[in-house]
Scaffold this active site. Structure first.
Site, PDB file in Angstrom:
ATOM      1  N   GLU B  99       2.109   2.545   2.835  1.00 54.94           N
ATOM      2  CA  GLU B  99       0.728   2.870   2.360  1.00 54.94           C
ATOM      3  C   GLU B  99      -0.189   1.950   2.598  1.00 54.94           C
ATOM      4  O   GLU B  99      -1.172   1.886   1.799  1.00 54.94           O
ATOM      5  CB  GLU B  99       1.212   3.018   0.873  1.00 54.94           C
ATOM      6  CG  GLU B  99       1.878   4.341   0.381  1.00 54.94           C
ATOM      7  CD  GLU B  99       1.961   4.614  -0.889  1.00 54.94           C
ATOM      8  OE1 GLU B  99       1.475   5.543  -1.325  1.00 54.94           O
ATOM      9  OE2 GLU B  99       2.251   3.641  -1.883  1.00 54.94           O
ATOM     10  N   HIS B 118      -2.928  -1.982  -5.095  1.00 56.99           N
ATOM     11  CA  HIS B 118      -1.939  -0.610  -5.490  1.00 56.99           C
ATOM     12  C   HIS B 118      -0.766  -0.692  -6.260  1.00 56.99           C
ATOM     13  O   HIS B 118       0.268  -1.540  -5.913  1.00 56.99           O
ATOM     14  CB  HIS B 118      -1.771   0.014  -4.221  1.00 56.99           C
ATOM     15  CG  HIS B 118      -0.754   1.415  -4.507  1.00 56.99           C
ATOM     16  ND1 HIS B 118      -1.399   2.504  -5.159  1.00 56.99           N
ATOM     17  CD2 HIS B 118       0.414   1.713  -4.068  1.00 56.99           C
ATOM     18  CE1 HIS B 118      -0.367   3.262  -5.259  1.00 56.99           C
ATOM     19  NE2 HIS B 118       0.744   2.850  -4.525  1.00 56.99           N
ATOM     20  N   HIS B 120       2.358   0.639  -9.613  1.00 59.23           N
ATOM     21  CA  HIS B 120       2.569   2.095 -10.598  1.00 59.23           C
ATOM     22  C   HIS B 120       2.993   1.231 -11.894  1.00 59.23           C
ATOM     23  O   HIS B 120       4.188   1.230 -12.346  1.00 59.23           O
ATOM     24  CB  HIS B 120       4.009   2.345  -9.979  1.00 59.23           C
ATOM     25  CG  HIS B 120       3.971   2.517  -8.460  1.00 59.23           C
ATOM     26  ND1 HIS B 120       5.179   1.939  -7.800  1.00 59.23           N
ATOM     27  CD2 HIS B 120       3.299   2.904  -7.623  1.00 59.23           C
ATOM     28  CE1 HIS B 120       4.841   2.261  -6.349  1.00 59.23           C
ATOM     29  NE2 HIS B 120       3.997   2.702  -6.565  1.00 59.23           N
TER      30      HIS B 120
END
Lengths: 264, 264, 264, 264
Positions: B99, B118, B120
């Site tokens: 990614e 980035h 989660h």
């Protein structure tokens, strides 16, 4: 509340070694199984209860599982070999897990499965008891959960006064049958069982199933949820689980760091 | 569930070094990037997944990002230079994050941005999947969140059977486009990406975005919520982020203390 | 989001030493203030932000507060003396907390108060933003919370575009005025301030106010709640806070154990 | 809020040694009681408050309980012997827990009970204050909870202005009376008391009662819950508690590992 009756069967049981030992399992496989026990404890998937097994790499009709003990302290000397009927091969008098039938029957029903985790993780248990709710893939790390995990209701197999445990091969077969179209099955008022192709993958799945349950509990309280489509679940499964080496290497390094200088 | 197909593309990928190395990045910048990886892990923003990048201080058309690995263990030897197209400059055979396109395309679209996270994190994922709900500034530490963070719905860019990952430059551009009026974008069923002017600031924002999401989840269950006004968000942003040195110094001291005496 | 403007006032500020030093505070008081900083961090009441002050034991018109830094790392060398106007006496160029006006104005308004904690703990913030909800004593450890803690809405004092911070004496006076009938005041979208007769007591209250908020958030989601009556709150306050030495001794022993062998 | 009145009775009290010492309790029993204090702290059941007692193994009309202190730091020198009236036998001037009457009266009312835990664990308190809600067995590890734990409402015994504490034998008898058909009783706005046949079993129950409460809080927010039937509760109780040695051994090994090299 009555005291435990004289006829109670403890979770830890004595079982005679009835099967014949064969080729020894690979030491690397046993080492992975040991570290997997530690990782599952460190990550909060198991506490003093719960267990992980792996299919024997020389004999697919056998599997390996710790003797009756807390996963966080397991060493290679604690690993016992079992037949798919759950008979210990080399327990040599050590007590074994009552619920070893989960592992044997799932390995029998799913020849493609190489590793099994049974646990009672903190967000799985509440999800397992809410009527009409199913664990469902909510984020890209949990494609393996799919579009609604089946729930094993032991009342359908053993009536409404069981101890909820998978305490014999018949109950094990009942549970194993629910893995026909699923890699994770919730067990009402008890926990879950999850399967995979390898130890790193099943550890990964046990950890992320718990996270999926946690996120689902939280999101459901706020409104309607957008779950993954079947296509997304499959694509996520293909992509993310194409390698589980990154988290496995990391969890392993953490588990070793934590146990540095301890007896265990 | 089917096994991973032969055509699956793992999250860790091999990518040839196609660009020419130039001036080396500042060692202090690399050191900050390393410690930022550790802080994000220590603070629970990333686990074995998630990543942080910084724009190259000598070449604004390049950025720095760890090789494919868990952030908690990153060292300066693990930092790889990339072009804005996501091509590694000096991977030298080491696997890289799939990614990386998130970072390259955001740096291209927002020349003012110097650092990108980035992740989660635990409260962001559930907020990202509830229909009609947007992350919104709820307290003074999160003015940068503003009056409703946009949600990137990958179905609008790649259809309803993707793996939810930003696996090429086209998806990266789709995501980057949503940063026109925002410094944080949620990604449905996936997580979030947050940008800032520096490593300390982006680390600060990633940590406090998670807290804002957590508080929003909790408050929303009790009744109507008073969010920050646009004026309050901007004033808080101006004031609180005028310096992020205090938390940065503290998190850094903690990260170093935790790794004292370890190999990492 | 715009970048911080040139006119932004950071949370850490330079302030000249305008007052005359007098008698030195008791070393034991300073030591308690230091350890209180550590305890509040260890117990999760403060992170890199939040602060605790104590009234000067020789001069009631002065108070002691750490210089601008994370509480978890404070040492006795970091304690600064202030006048009730928030003017540092011996900052000697070290940056100070912007929000020192909270402490000065509360000490002025409430001569009986000896110690003040300002924090943004995890369950207090969400409770502070739900319309129509007030923090209310839910269990015997939190009698001091009383029958509904007032909420300081900064819009009533500074309009709807402030940075929510208590950045001058006027705002400090506004907040201090709400302590006429309360020992804890919530601050909308910001946190809380709690006062007491001693350092151990104010630390106790900050920790148990957070727990009361957490339990209130959880209980309120399930149905109608039985709160403490006014009589129960007062009786609990009298009884439980008659001595806070037990938890204080324990938290202190833990704080010291955690910092054993570290630089801090 | 008023200051503590002159007539307040602190939680820690001085009590003269009025009874005659007899045979000493078994050192092994005292050692188990010490480690149980540590386990309950490590597992989050108690903080600086809460206590565990065991019936004297030589004199069933006596029990053992730590002097007034935080459970996490208890050593064998801190264990005091009491009569069932709550009179210390060998306090020798050390302060004792105000609420020792819980233990004495429960041991008197239930001759089969050998160990008692009183605590304020994090999910029990909120459940204790929601009108119409009862703690109920939700998973197989908590069969002892049964079909709805009674809630002790102190207003029925002492009016609506008490301090909620069990501060004398009369209140202790009121609470003890609720154990006629239950092994756990919730105390509104206060916590719970749980009883068992041994120290390992009562520790097990205190830990899993908290988990049952936590799961019940979470599941209840999502919809109707399938609780254990009376038959399932009894079968789970018989089976799971047939041995509590596995978790006890593990918690003990963890408690010792954590205190390795410390003074405590």
């Amino acid at each position: 509340m009555c005291p435990p009756s004289d006829h109670s069967h403890p979770i830890a049981v004595d079982a005679p070694d009835t099967a014949t030992p064969g080729a020894a399992a690979s030491p690397a496989l046993i080492e992975d199984l040991v570290i997997a026990n530690h990782i599952l404890f460190d990550q909060g998937v198991v506490d003093a209860f719960g267990h992980i097994s792996v299919r024997h790499d020389k004999r697919p009709d056998r599997f390996l599982l710790a003797r009756n003990m807390a996963p966080g302290n397991v060493t290679s000397d604690d690993i016992v070999e079992f037949t798919l009927d759950g008979e210990p091969v080399d327990a040599r008098g050590r007590k074994v897990y009552l619920e070893r039938f989960i592992h044997g029957e799932v390995f029998r029903a799913r020849p493609d499965v190489m590793a099994v985790v049974h646990s009672h993780s903190h967000s799985i248990v509440p999800l397992s008891v809410v009527k009409g709710v199913k664990l469902q893939a909510i984020f890209h790390m949990a494609g393996f959960v799919g579009q609604g995990a089946p729930v094993f209701e032991i009342r359908d197999f053993g009536g409404d006064s069981t101890d909820l445990l998978i305490s014999d091969n018949a109950l094990g077969r009942g549970l194993a049958g629910m893995f026909a179209d699923a890699d994770i099955v919730l067990m009402r008022g008890h926990g879950s069982t999850v399967v995979a192709k390898s130890i790193p993958q099943v550890v990964y799945r046990a950890i992320y199933a718990e996270l999926n349950a946690r996120y689902q509990l939280q999101a459901s309280q706020l409104g309607d949820v957008t779950y993954l489509t079947a296509g997304e679940s499959q694509a996520c499964l293909d992509r993310v689980e194409g390698q589980t080496q990154r988290p496995w290497d990391f969890w392993k390094s953490q588990a070793r760091e934590r146990r540095r200088g301890t007896a265990g």
